[in-house]
Design an enzyme around this catalytic site. Structure first.
Site, PDB file in Angstrom:
ATOM      1  N   ASP A 209       9.436  63.881 -25.128  1.00  8.81           N
ATOM      2  CA  ASP A 209       9.653  64.995 -24.188  1.00  8.81           C
ATOM      3  C   ASP A 209      10.940  65.735 -24.545  1.00  8.81           C
ATOM      4  OD1 ASP A 209      10.565  62.224 -22.825  1.00  8.81           O
ATOM      5  OD2 ASP A 209      12.033  63.790 -22.435  1.00  8.81           O
ATOM      6  N   ASP A 211      13.348  66.255 -22.325  1.00 10.67           N
ATOM      7  CA  ASP A 211      14.216  65.987 -21.182  1.00 10.67           C
ATOM      8  C   ASP A 211      14.030  67.138 -20.178  1.00 10.67           C
ATOM      9  OD1 ASP A 211      15.972  63.947 -20.176  1.00 10.67           O
ATOM     10  OD2 ASP A 211      17.596  65.381 -20.303  1.00 10.67           O
TER      11      ASP A 211
HETATM   12  N1  ADE Z   1      12.839  58.051 -22.617  1.00  8.82           N
HETATM   13  C1  ADE Z   1      11.893  58.947 -22.916  1.00  8.82           C
HETATM   14  N2  ADE Z   1      12.268  60.191 -22.523  1.00  8.82           N
HETATM   15  C2  ADE Z   1      13.494  60.062 -21.956  1.00  8.82           C
HETATM   16  C3  ADE Z   1      14.407  60.966 -21.369  1.00  8.82           C
HETATM   17  N3  ADE Z   1      14.136  62.256 -21.271  1.00  8.82           N
HETATM   18  N4  ADE Z   1      15.573  60.477 -20.887  1.00  8.82           N
HETATM   19  C4  ADE Z   1      15.859  59.157 -20.994  1.00  8.82           C
HETATM   20  N5  ADE Z   1      15.026  58.264 -21.536  1.00  8.82           N
HETATM   21  C5  ADE Z   1      13.848  58.698 -22.022  1.00  8.82           C
END
Ligand code: ADE
Length: 275
Positions: A209, A211
């Site tokens: 992703d 974030d």
């Molecule tokens: N693991 C997978 N995506 C994450 C994110 N955006 N922040 C922290 N840990 C994660």
């Protein structure tokens, strides 16, 4: 010459290594407490492999609840010389979209609730973490990723947050502005403890992703992550199979001394150490 034993720590979505042959499970005790799961021993192309799912089957353990010391301790007892961490992460860079594997070369540790050293009280040691990743392992990983045609980056800084919540927008924008590449919740203190245990360590951070900083993507949700996680997990298994097949059978001394880290780290005089 020391025989190479490859350890694999599986993260979210990786609770097993299907390509493993001659499988044997072993529950190993540690004076540091309960490891995440029994160790799964096996071989790939004859190379001894020891697999440990960090969150246990069914994702029972949250990042803060993982006993990182026990995990590294049992892997060391099993003879692991070289350790690959597989984990899900968010990305701070447009050019590292979901599905990319980042071969991390630096860490920033923002965790605060975890036991992060084997030392202290009776025996003090300060290992160097200037270069937390074994460059030799990263080269082997890059060769394997290239051979498998995977989208990957040869370096990147991973910030480890305590979680379990994802970051706020202000935090996400701050980390991005610092130039960090990816964010996760599990590689610290794992990398520090591997160094203290003199195990060569490398991390494959698999982007799921963006974030929450990205204006064109919604704030991260577990549902988004799971969608990408399963395809990343399949690719990770091909990466490990290729890595193991081509991996040297004798442990190669680490050029930055990860496997001899304590030679220059112990500060407590021998006569003052706890028995
Ligand atoms: N693991 C997978 N995506 C994450 C994110 N955006 N922040 C922290 N840990 C994660």
């Amino acid at each position: 010459m020391t025989k190479a034993v490859l350890g694999i720590i599986g993260g979210s979505g990786i609770y097993d290594l299907p390509g493993l042959e001659n499988v044997r499970d072993e529950a190993v005790q540690s004076p540091w407490g309960e490891p995440s799961a029994p160790l799964r021993h096996g071989t790939i192309a004859g190379l001894p492999i020891v697999f440990l799912p960090r969150h246990d089957k069914g994702h029972r353990l949250s990042p803060s609840d993982i006993n990182y010391r026990a995990n590294i301790d049992v892997l060391k007892r099993a003879g692991v010389t070289d350790l690959i961490s597989l984990s899900a992460c968010g990305s701070f860079k447009e050019e590292l979209p979901p599905g990319t594997f980042v071969l991390v070369d630096q860490f920033v540790d923002r965790t605060h609730k975890r036991e992060s050293s084997f030392f202290g009280r009776g025996c003090v040691a300060h290992v160097s973490m200037a270069h937390p990743v074994s460059p030799r392992l990263r080269i082997h990983l890059a060769a394997a990723a290239e051979a498998e045609g995977l989208a990957f980056a040869r370096g990147g800084t991973y910030i480890c947050i305590e979680g379990p919540q994802f970051s706020s927008l202000a935090e996400s924008l701050t980390y991005k502005s610092h130039g960090y590449s990816v964010i996760g919740m599990t590689n610290m203190p794992e990398a520090k403890l591997a160094r203290e245990a003199e195990i060569c360590y490398a991390s494959v951070a698999m982007v799921t992703d963006f974030d929450c900083w990205h204006p064109d993507h919604d704030a991260v949700t577990v549902q988004d992550i799971i969608r990408v996680l399963n395809s990343n997990a399949e690719k990770a298994k091909t990466l490990v199979a290729r890595l193991a097949t081509d991996f040297p059978r004798e442990h190669e001394p680490c050029p930055i001394g990860s496997d001899r880290a304590l030679d220059t780290a112990l500060i407590t005089a021998p006569e003052a150490r706890d028995p």
